[in-house]
Design an enzyme around this catalytic site. Structure first.
Site, mmCIF file in Angstrom:
data_model
loop_
_atom_site.group_PDB
_atom_site.id
_atom_site.type_symbol
_atom_site.label_atom_id
_atom_site.label_comp_id
_atom_site.label_asym_id
_atom_site.label_seq_id
_atom_site.Cartn_x
_atom_site.Cartn_y
_atom_site.Cartn_z
ATOM 1 N N GLY A 1 20.628 12.509 42.654
ATOM 2 C CA GLY A 1 20.756 13.080 43.937
ATOM 3 C C GLY A 1 22.132 13.435 43.492
ATOM 4 C CD GLN B 1 27.749 14.307 43.421
ATOM 5 O OE1 GLN B 1 27.488 13.753 43.771
ATOM 6 N NE2 GLN B 1 27.967 13.202 41.733
ATOM 7 C CB CYS C 1 28.692 8.485 40.539
ATOM 8 S SG CYS C 1 29.252 9.879 41.492
ATOM 9 C CG LEU C 2 24.596 12.189 38.227
ATOM 10 C CD1 LEU C 2 23.930 13.684 38.731
ATOM 11 C CD2 LEU C 2 24.387 12.352 37.157
ATOM 12 C CG HIS D 1 25.811 7.202 45.795
ATOM 13 N ND1 HIS D 1 26.537 6.632 44.844
ATOM 14 C CD2 HIS D 1 26.051 8.681 45.465
ATOM 15 C CE1 HIS D 1 26.710 6.982 43.599
ATOM 16 N NE2 HIS D 1 26.553 8.381 43.951
ATOM 17 C CD GLU D 2 24.281 12.342 45.999
ATOM 18 O OE1 GLU D 2 24.685 12.633 46.110
ATOM 19 O OE2 GLU D 2 23.669 11.231 44.924
ATOM 20 C CG HIS E 1 30.163 12.001 46.333
ATOM 21 N ND1 HIS E 1 30.693 11.687 45.979
ATOM 22 C CD2 HIS E 1 28.562 11.418 45.918
ATOM 23 C CE1 HIS E 1 29.911 10.813 44.824
ATOM 24 N NE2 HIS E 1 28.811 10.990 44.531
HETATM 25 ZN ZN ZN Z 1 28.154 10.182 43.077
#
Ligand code: ZN
Length: 170
Positions: A46, A51, A89-90, A131-132, A135
């Site tokens: 995701g 991000q 998480c990236l 999760h997304e 953000h």
């Molecule tokens: Zn994330």
């Protein structure tokens, strides 16, 4: 195909509330495609626009059934039943932690074609969308941890050479 740079949790954009995407949503097609390629390359399941440094309510994900683009997504139902899952998480490199979230959600979003749709999902898909969508409000999964676990993560991030004050912001 363009692979975009991924911003990390010390970047301010990861802590901002994202703004709505404007119509026509087709104008985001190239951006969404680049985000999908960036997500696969990372690799991740995701990616939210903040991000990649863009404070817009745009999310891409692939929970195992192909890539999906969500424009201006909104979660409209959360189940009482919860599930635990080891998240990463990236934008928080090399850190994972078990996070408890509602097991099933219902969300509403627009597609690039401008059509609004609603979907009830559970399992990994519910996990990644929650999760997304976090953000889009400037929330990271590590914000959901107990203070003592946050301290451990601060130490790990410090070791990795990252400024950690951001963890105390909330
Ligand atoms: Zn994330």
């Amino acid at each position: 195909m363009t692979i975009l740079p991924i911003f990390v949790c010390t970047d301010k954009v990861l802590r901002q509330k994202a703004g709505d995407c404007a119509k026509p949503f087709s104008q985001y097609a190239q951006l969404a495609e680049n985000m999908i390629q960036t997500m696969y390359k990372a690799p991740g399941i995701g990616l939210a626009a903040p991000q990649i440094g863009i404070s817009l309510r745009l999310v891409v994900y692939d929970a195992g059934n192909g890539s999906v683009v969500l424009i201006n997504p909104e979660i409209i139902f959360w189940s009482e039943q919860t599930a635990a899952y080891e998240e990463g998480c990236l934008s928080v490199p090399d850190i994972t932690a078990e996070i408890i979230r509602p097991a099933t959600i219902k969300f509403r979003a627009y597609g690039l074609d401008g059509y609004k749709f609603e979907k009830e999902v559970s399992g990994l898909e519910a996990r990644v969308i929650q999760h997304e969508c976090d953000h889009l409000f400037g929330t990271l999964f590590i914000d959901k941890l107990q203070d003592k676990d946050k301290l451990l993560i601060e130490k790990q991030l410090k070791k990795a050479g990252m400024k950690v004050a951001v963890l105390k912001a909330k």
